[in-house]
Design an enzyme around this catalytic site. Structure first.
Site, PDB file in Angstrom:
ATOM      1  N   CYS A  49    -104.375 -32.841  -7.613  1.00  0.00           N
ATOM      2  CA  CYS A  49    -102.986 -32.613  -8.002  1.00  0.00           C
ATOM      3  C   CYS A  49    -102.054 -33.067  -6.875  1.00  0.00           C
ATOM      4  O   CYS A  49    -102.238 -32.686  -5.715  1.00  0.00           O
ATOM      5  CB  CYS A  49    -102.780 -31.127  -8.309  1.00  0.00           C
ATOM      6  N   ASN A  55    -111.290 -34.291 -47.671  1.00  0.00           N
ATOM      7  CA  ASN A  55    -112.251 -34.569 -46.607  1.00  0.00           C
ATOM      8  C   ASN A  55    -113.508 -35.176 -47.207  1.00  0.00           C
ATOM      9  O   ASN A  55    -114.006 -34.702 -48.235  1.00  0.00           O
ATOM     10  CB  ASN A  55    -112.616 -33.278 -45.864  1.00  0.00           C
ATOM     11  N   ILE A  56    -114.020 -36.211 -46.570  1.00  0.00           N
ATOM     12  CA  ILE A  56    -115.272 -36.805 -47.024  1.00  0.00           C
ATOM     13  C   ILE A  56    -116.419 -35.898 -46.594  1.00  0.00           C
ATOM     14  O   ILE A  56    -116.651 -35.713 -45.401  1.00  0.00           O
ATOM     15  CB  ILE A  56    -115.462 -38.214 -46.454  1.00  0.00           C
ATOM     16  N   HIS A  71    -105.360 -28.203 -30.228  1.00  0.00           N
ATOM     17  CA  HIS A  71    -106.304 -28.342 -29.118  1.00  0.00           C
ATOM     18  C   HIS A  71    -105.746 -29.171 -27.972  1.00  0.00           C
ATOM     19  O   HIS A  71    -106.497 -29.637 -27.117  1.00  0.00           O
ATOM     20  CB  HIS A  71    -107.610 -28.953 -29.627  1.00  0.00           C
TER      21      HIS A  71
END
Length: 312
Positions: free
Chosen positions: A218, A284-285, A159
């Site tokens: 920019c 994973n919890i 991502h």
């Protein structure tokens, strides 16, 4: 549960109490409760890793919560559970200058603390696995650069990364730290106080604070700037997706670490691993979208369990 911070200009230089958010006592605030380590489960994960020769690891926000960065979905401690705030949507950011102003004002305040977070034992363990030749590839959904800080190189940031900024018009890439200096030059007298911290470095400000904040364009073409991350409602670059699919097909096992795998951008790689009949383990919890596909599920802190595994 809130963490306050203040950013203000003082005699031409910016000061912040952001370091308070990184104190050791705050690191456990965003980690959900978990049962004590089960020695038998630890042995099972050790066997899984020992048998793996081309291990692909996919990490999520549950790896970084132990570094003091909150996630969205953790029960009781995630952003969704603690507040009614929701992450910014890609379409809103691209189409609305006021939305971009609000985002950048909040991000400007939150950036010093967000950028100061450091890897925890889980990041260092995975980096060590790579160094010893056990970890074939690492795919992270996180945008905090903590894997890079820990030394991981065989890495895909699915991502993107908050430490980079892109121009929406010309694609020019800028380091986020450089942009912070431009913000300071444009807003020499601006100050704000915020409470809370979101997973992407965002904080919560009032509309009055936001309205006077100046946002740079920019430096190359004058276009609007956006963090080099995939906002909600956007899609991951097709070339990156294809690249990760190839890494999955080249692997012989898959370990998910600190992710509920709720978003399809990551879940599709689990499906590819299943199609290839790769053994899948999940650390994973709490429940995940892929528990039914795993041969091993562990509900433990990533930084507590991973350092116990011998990758050799």
């Amino acid at each position: 549960m809130t963490l306050g911070l203040t950013l203000r200009s003082a005699q031409g230089r910016w000061t912040s109490n952001a370091s308070r958010g990184c104190s050791h006592g705050s690191l456990g605030l965003f980690v959900p409760a978990s049962p004590p380590l089960d020695p038998e489960k630890v042995k099972e994960l050790q066997r899984f890793i020992t048998l793996s020769k081309r291990l692909l690891v996919m990490t999520g926000a549950g790896v970084s919560t132990e570094s003091g960065i909150p996630d969205y979905r953790s029960e009781g401690v995630g952003l969704y559970a603690r507040t009614d705030r929701r992450p910014i949507q890609h379409r809103d950011f691209v189409q609305s200058a006021p939305v971009r102003q609000r985002y950048w004002a909040r991000n400007f305040v939150g950036w010093p603390r967000f950028a100061s977070h450091q890897p925890n034992p889980a990041h260092w363990a995975l980096s060590n696995w790579e160094r010893l030749g056990k970890l074939y590839w690492l795919v992270t959904q996180n945008v905090d650069a903590l894997h890079t800080k820990a030394g991981s190189r065989r890495l895909t940031e699915l991502h993107g990364c908050m430490h980079r900024v892109l121009c929406l018009n010309c694609g020019e890439q800028t380091a986020r730290g450089v942009l912070q200096g431009r913000f300071e030059m444009l807003n020499p007298t601006w100050s704000a106080e915020a409470h809370g911290l979101a997973p992407d470095g965002d904080v919560f400000l009032t509309e009055e604070e936001v309205q006077s904040f100046q946002v740079p364009s920019c430096a190359r073409c004058g276009g609007p700037l956006k963090p080099d991350v995939t906002f909600f409602g956007d899609t991951v670059n097709h070339d990156k997706v294809d690249f990760v699919h190839k890494r999955v097909r080249e692997a012989d096992s898959l370990l998910v670490v600190g992710s509920s795998v709720q978003v399809y951008s990551s879940y599709r790689f689990i499906l590819t691993a299943q199609e290839k009949k790769l053994p899948i383990a999940i650390l994973n919890i709490g429940p995940t979208r892929s528990d039914h596909l795993a041969c091993l599920k562990l509900d433990s802190r990533c930084g507590e369990l991973l350092p116990l595994i011998d990758p050799r």
